[in-house]
Design a protein around this motif. Structure first.
Motif, PDB file in Angstrom:
ATOM      1  N   ILE A 203       0.842  -1.199   0.000  1.00 37.39           N
ATOM      2  CA  ILE A 203       0.000   0.000   0.000  1.00 37.39           C
ATOM      3  C   ILE A 203       0.879   1.251   0.000  1.00 37.39           C
ATOM      4  O   ILE A 203       0.572   2.238  -0.690  1.00 37.39           O
ATOM      5  N   TYR A 204       1.984   1.229   0.731  1.00 38.36           N
ATOM      6  CA  TYR A 204       2.932   2.344   0.676  1.00 38.36           C
ATOM      7  C   TYR A 204       3.402   2.554  -0.763  1.00 38.36           C
ATOM      8  O   TYR A 204       3.470   3.689  -1.253  1.00 38.36           O
ATOM      9  N   ARG A 205       3.752   1.473  -1.430  1.00 39.41           N
ATOM     10  CA  ARG A 205       4.184   1.572  -2.833  1.00 39.41           C
ATOM     11  C   ARG A 205       3.057   2.136  -3.695  1.00 39.41           C
ATOM     12  O   ARG A 205       3.292   2.996  -4.549  1.00 39.41           O
ATOM     13  N   GLN A 206       1.842   1.662  -3.461  1.00 41.20           N
ATOM     14  CA  GLN A 206       0.678   2.142  -4.207  1.00 41.20           C
ATOM     15  C   GLN A 206       0.492   3.646  -4.018  1.00 41.20           C
ATOM     16  O   GLN A 206       0.089   4.356  -4.956  1.00 41.20           O
ATOM     17  N   MET A 207       0.824   4.134  -2.825  1.00 37.12           N
ATOM     18  CA  MET A 207       0.688   5.555  -2.524  1.00 37.12           C
ATOM     19  C   MET A 207       1.919   6.367  -2.934  1.00 37.12           C
ATOM     20  O   MET A 207       2.015   7.559  -2.634  1.00 37.12           O
ATOM     21  N   GLY A 208       2.873   5.723  -3.612  1.00 32.12           N
ATOM     22  CA  GLY A 208       4.021   6.442  -4.169  1.00 32.12           C
ATOM     23  C   GLY A 208       5.189   6.620  -3.228  1.00 32.12           C
ATOM     24  O   GLY A 208       6.083   7.428  -3.508  1.00 32.12           O
ATOM     25  N   VAL A 209       5.246   5.848  -2.131  1.00 32.34           N
ATOM     26  CA  VAL A 209       6.344   5.963  -1.175  1.00 32.34           C
ATOM     27  C   VAL A 209       7.421   4.932  -1.513  1.00 32.34           C
ATOM     28  O   VAL A 209       7.150   3.723  -1.538  1.00 32.34           O
ATOM     29  N   ASN A 210       8.633   5.387  -1.757  1.00 34.30           N
ATOM     30  CA  ASN A 210       9.763   4.521  -2.080  1.00 34.30           C
ATOM     31  C   ASN A 210      10.548   4.219  -0.810  1.00 34.30           C
ATOM     32  O   ASN A 210      11.199   5.088  -0.252  1.00 34.30           O
ATOM     33  N   LEU A 211      10.492   2.977  -0.357  1.00 35.61           N
ATOM     34  CA  LEU A 211      11.157   2.582   0.881  1.00 35.61           C
ATOM     35  C   LEU A 211      12.595   2.134   0.655  1.00 35.61           C
ATOM     36  O   LEU A 211      13.364   2.025   1.609  1.00 35.61           O
ATOM     37  N   GLY A 212      12.958   1.846  -0.583  1.00 37.12           N
ATOM     38  CA  GLY A 212      14.288   1.314  -0.864  1.00 37.12           C
ATOM     39  C   GLY A 212      14.256  -0.203  -0.960  1.00 37.12           C
ATOM     40  O   GLY A 212      13.226  -0.816  -1.245  1.00 37.12           O
ATOM     41  N   ARG A 213      15.399  -0.849  -0.709  1.00 34.96           N
ATOM     42  CA  ARG A 213      15.549  -2.291  -0.904  1.00 34.96           C
ATOM     43  C   ARG A 213      14.945  -3.092   0.254  1.00 34.96           C
ATOM     44  O   ARG A 213      15.112  -2.738   1.417  1.00 34.96           O
ATOM     45  N   TYR A 214      14.278  -4.192  -0.079  1.00 36.44           N
ATOM     46  CA  TYR A 214      13.787  -5.163   0.887  1.00 36.44           C
ATOM     47  C   TYR A 214      13.360  -6.395   0.104  1.00 36.44           C
ATOM     48  O   TYR A 214      13.175  -6.339  -1.120  1.00 36.44           O
ATOM     49  N   GLU A 215      13.215  -7.509   0.781  1.00 37.58           N
ATOM     50  CA  GLU A 215      12.740  -8.735   0.133  1.00 37.58           C
ATOM     51  C   GLU A 215      11.971  -9.557   1.149  1.00 37.58           C
ATOM     52  O   GLU A 215      12.184  -9.419   2.366  1.00 37.58           O
ATOM     53  N   ILE A 216      11.063 -10.379   0.684  1.00 29.98           N
ATOM     54  CA  ILE A 216      10.278 -11.191   1.596  1.00 29.98           C
ATOM     55  C   ILE A 216      11.173 -12.263   2.226  1.00 29.98           C
ATOM     56  O   ILE A 216      12.121 -12.751   1.601  1.00 29.98           O
ATOM     57  N   TYR A 217      10.892 -12.593   3.461  1.00 30.45           N
ATOM     58  CA  TYR A 217      11.711 -13.538   4.219  1.00 30.45           C
ATOM     59  C   TYR A 217      11.807 -14.886   3.523  1.00 30.45           C
ATOM     60  O   TYR A 217      10.814 -15.440   3.035  1.00 30.45           O
ATOM     61  N   ASP A 218      13.023 -15.422   3.489  1.00 33.11           N
ATOM     62  CA  ASP A 218      13.301 -16.742   2.940  1.00 33.11           C
ATOM     63  C   ASP A 218      14.164 -17.485   3.950  1.00 33.11           C
ATOM     64  O   ASP A 218      15.282 -17.061   4.261  1.00 33.11           O
ATOM     65  N   ARG A 219      13.653 -18.573   4.483  1.00 32.15           N
ATOM     66  CA  ARG A 219      14.359 -19.338   5.513  1.00 32.15           C
ATOM     67  C   ARG A 219      15.743 -19.783   5.048  1.00 32.15           C
ATOM     68  O   ARG A 219      16.718 -19.776   5.814  1.00 32.15           O
ATOM     69  N   LYS A 220      15.836 -20.165   3.754  1.00 33.75           N
ATOM     70  CA  LYS A 220      17.118 -20.629   3.216  1.00 33.75           C
ATOM     71  C   LYS A 220      18.156 -19.508   3.232  1.00 33.75           C
ATOM     72  O   LYS A 220      19.323 -19.740   3.523  1.00 33.75           O
ATOM     73  N   VAL A 221      17.720 -18.293   2.926  1.00 25.78           N
ATOM     74  CA  VAL A 221      18.637 -17.152   2.944  1.00 25.78           C
ATOM     75  C   VAL A 221      19.140 -16.911   4.356  1.00 25.78           C
ATOM     76  O   VAL A 221      20.339 -16.674   4.593  1.00 25.78           O
ATOM     77  N   MET A 222      18.222 -16.977   5.316  1.00 23.27           N
ATOM     78  CA  MET A 222      18.585 -16.727   6.703  1.00 23.27           C
ATOM     79  C   MET A 222      19.590 -17.755   7.211  1.00 23.27           C
ATOM     80  O   MET A 222      20.487 -17.450   7.992  1.00 23.27           O
ATOM     81  N   LYS A 223      19.448 -19.010   6.767  1.00 18.30           N
ATOM     82  CA  LYS A 223      20.373 -20.067   7.184  1.00 18.30           C
ATOM     83  C   LYS A 223      21.733 -19.924   6.514  1.00 18.30           C
ATOM     84  O   LYS A 223      22.772 -20.196   7.121  1.00 18.30           O
ATOM     85  N   ALA A 224      21.712 -19.496   5.257  1.00 17.60           N
ATOM     86  CA  ALA A 224      22.951 -19.465   4.471  1.00 17.60           C
ATOM     87  C   ALA A 224      23.820 -18.254   4.782  1.00 17.60           C
ATOM     88  O   ALA A 224      25.047 -18.335   4.763  1.00 17.60           O
ATOM     89  N   GLN A 225      23.185 -17.116   5.048  1.00 20.00           N
ATOM     90  CA  GLN A 225      23.949 -15.881   5.287  1.00 20.00           C
ATOM     91  C   GLN A 225      23.959 -15.582   6.781  1.00 20.00           C
ATOM     92  O   GLN A 225      22.928 -15.288   7.373  1.00 20.00           O
ATOM     93  N   LYS A 226      25.123 -15.622   7.382  1.00 23.33           N
ATOM     94  CA  LYS A 226      25.255 -15.507   8.833  1.00 23.33           C
ATOM     95  C   LYS A 226      25.554 -14.086   9.308  1.00 23.33           C
ATOM     96  O   LYS A 226      25.648 -13.857  10.513  1.00 23.33           O
ATOM     97  N   THR A 227      25.717 -13.153   8.374  1.00 26.56           N
ATOM     98  CA  THR A 227      26.050 -11.784   8.774  1.00 26.56           C
ATOM     99  C   THR A 227      25.215 -10.765   8.004  1.00 26.56           C
ATOM    100  O   THR A 227      24.802 -11.013   6.866  1.00 26.56           O
ATOM    101  N   ASN A 228      24.996  -9.622   8.652  1.00 28.27           N
ATOM    102  CA  ASN A 228      24.411  -8.421   8.042  1.00 28.27           C
ATOM    103  C   ASN A 228      23.016  -8.616   7.450  1.00 28.27           C
ATOM    104  O   ASN A 228      22.599  -7.874   6.551  1.00 28.27           O
ATOM    105  N   LEU A 229      22.290  -9.588   7.974  1.00 30.46           N
ATOM    106  CA  LEU A 229      20.878  -9.716   7.622  1.00 30.46           C
ATOM    107  C   LEU A 229      20.028  -9.092   8.729  1.00 30.46           C
ATOM    108  O   LEU A 229      20.337  -9.211   9.914  1.00 30.46           O
ATOM    109  N   ILE A 230      18.958  -8.422   8.337  1.00 33.74           N
ATOM    110  CA  ILE A 230      17.962  -7.944   9.292  1.00 33.74           C
ATOM    111  C   ILE A 230      16.628  -8.580   8.924  1.00 33.74           C
ATOM    112  O   ILE A 230      16.136  -8.390   7.809  1.00 33.74           O
ATOM    113  N   TYR A 231      16.085  -9.358   9.840  1.00 31.38           N
ATOM    114  CA  TYR A 231      14.788  -9.982   9.635  1.00 31.38           C
ATOM    115  C   TYR A 231      13.760  -9.151  10.387  1.00 31.38           C
ATOM    116  O   TYR A 231      13.716  -9.149  11.617  1.00 31.38           O
TER     117      TYR A 231
END
Length: 313
Positions: A203-231
């Motif tokens: 809805i933020y995107r629909q209203m024209g607000v640019n939040l920058g980079r993000y991605e939906i949570y992926d368990r495999k990513v969280m297991k594989a990358q041990k640093t600098n992730l924010i969930y």
């Protein structure tokens, strides 16, 4: 002449009998003016709702077919009339679509703040100030001992560790602000978002607000990358993952009690602090202050020699 009964608090919420409407009612009513879409201000089932476009979209997502009988969408500074009360929405700076409610009746101006903040926030409309005879202010943090640090400095704490972070925050408003802040000030971090937050981001995107980079949570990513992730997770998920291993637990809030058991304090609030209330009073220049949402006793003591302060709650 200021009418002492212009706004009264009953079991349903704040009622204006001169306009025959409720402001942020706690249960469904015939006519509701809704300041913003957080659940403690915006309930479903009202017959008619007056609010901003963003607020209506958030309510429609949360309550689906039970969101409201009819939405009356009003832009900021667009005056409308309910019975004999002229109403205007003024940006509150709390979250996307949040509005202070200016009510004018018989040449007296009553300004209801709802939740508001003075700090900068790239994800919502900045607060604006208008003069009013009565300021009806929230007092969530109305204590001289409460001073919110600048969010732009506080967010840098997340860069003090390379460990993955489980970051708890309210799904609507706070989460979007955090994503924007992290992208601007903690550029080394990769943001994974809990699925329940994504509809609000859309809805933020629909209203024209640019939040920058993000991605939906992926368990495999969280297991594989041990640093600098924010969930980024909502409170319920944050509390259910109490034994999560390999991550630093952080919760973004202005409340001290929500920081006690975490690995790092993160004092980022979307509410006004004591100094913000005092500054707002200076801008609005009211003859009276009416307090709501919190304890207004310290504010009453502070202005006892200069202003009438009435506690609505």
């Amino acid at each position: 002449m200021i009418l002492e009964d212009f706004i009264c608090l009953d079991n349903t919420g704040l009622y204006c009998r001169y306009g025959d409407f409720y402001i942020d009612p706690k249960q469904a009513v015939k006519q509701a003016i809704v300041s913003h879409a957080h659940g403690d201000h915006a309930v479903g089932g009202n017959a008619e709702v007056y609010c901003t476009e963003a607020t209506s979209l958030f309510m429609k997502h949360r309550y689906k077919n039970f969101s409201a009988g009819t939405f009356h969408i009003k832009g900021y500074h667009q005056q409308f009339v309910l019975n004999d009360v002229n109403v205007t929405f003024i940006p509150a700076g709390h979250m996307l679509g949040s509005a202070m409610i200016l009510m004018e009746y018989k040449e007296v101006r009553y300004l209801y703040t709802g939740d508001y903040k003075l700090q900068s926030d790239e994800t919502c409309e900045p607060i604006e100030y208008v003069k009013a005879d009565v300021l009806i202010t929230e007092t969530t943090f109305a204590n001289p001992e409460v001073v919110h640090p600048e969010a732009e400095l506080e967010i840098l704490k997340l860069s003090s560790t390379v460990h993955n972070i489980m970051l708890g925050a309210y799904a609507l408003g706070k989460s979007q602000r955090l994503i924007s802040l992290i992208n601007r000030y903690c550029t080394e971090k990769r943001i994974l978002v809990h699925h329940s937050i994504m509809p609000y981001i859309n809805i933020y995107r629909q209203m024209g607000v640019n939040l920058g980079r993000y991605e939906i949570y992926d368990r495999k990513v969280m297991k594989a990358q041990k640093t600098n992730l924010i969930y980024l997770v909502p409170p319920m998920a944050f509390n259910s993952y109490i034994r999560a291993v390999g991550v630093k637990r952080v919760f973004a809030s202005g409340w001290k009690h929500l920081q006690r058991t975490n690995d790092m304090d993160l004092y980022i609030s979307d509410h006004v602090d004591w100094n913000g209330i005092i500054n707002t009073v200076a801008y609005v220049q009211p003859k009276q202050i009416w307090t709501n949402h919190g304890n207004g006793m310290l504010l009453k003591d502070y202005y006892q020699k200069s202003l009438v302060v009435k506690l609505l709650n």
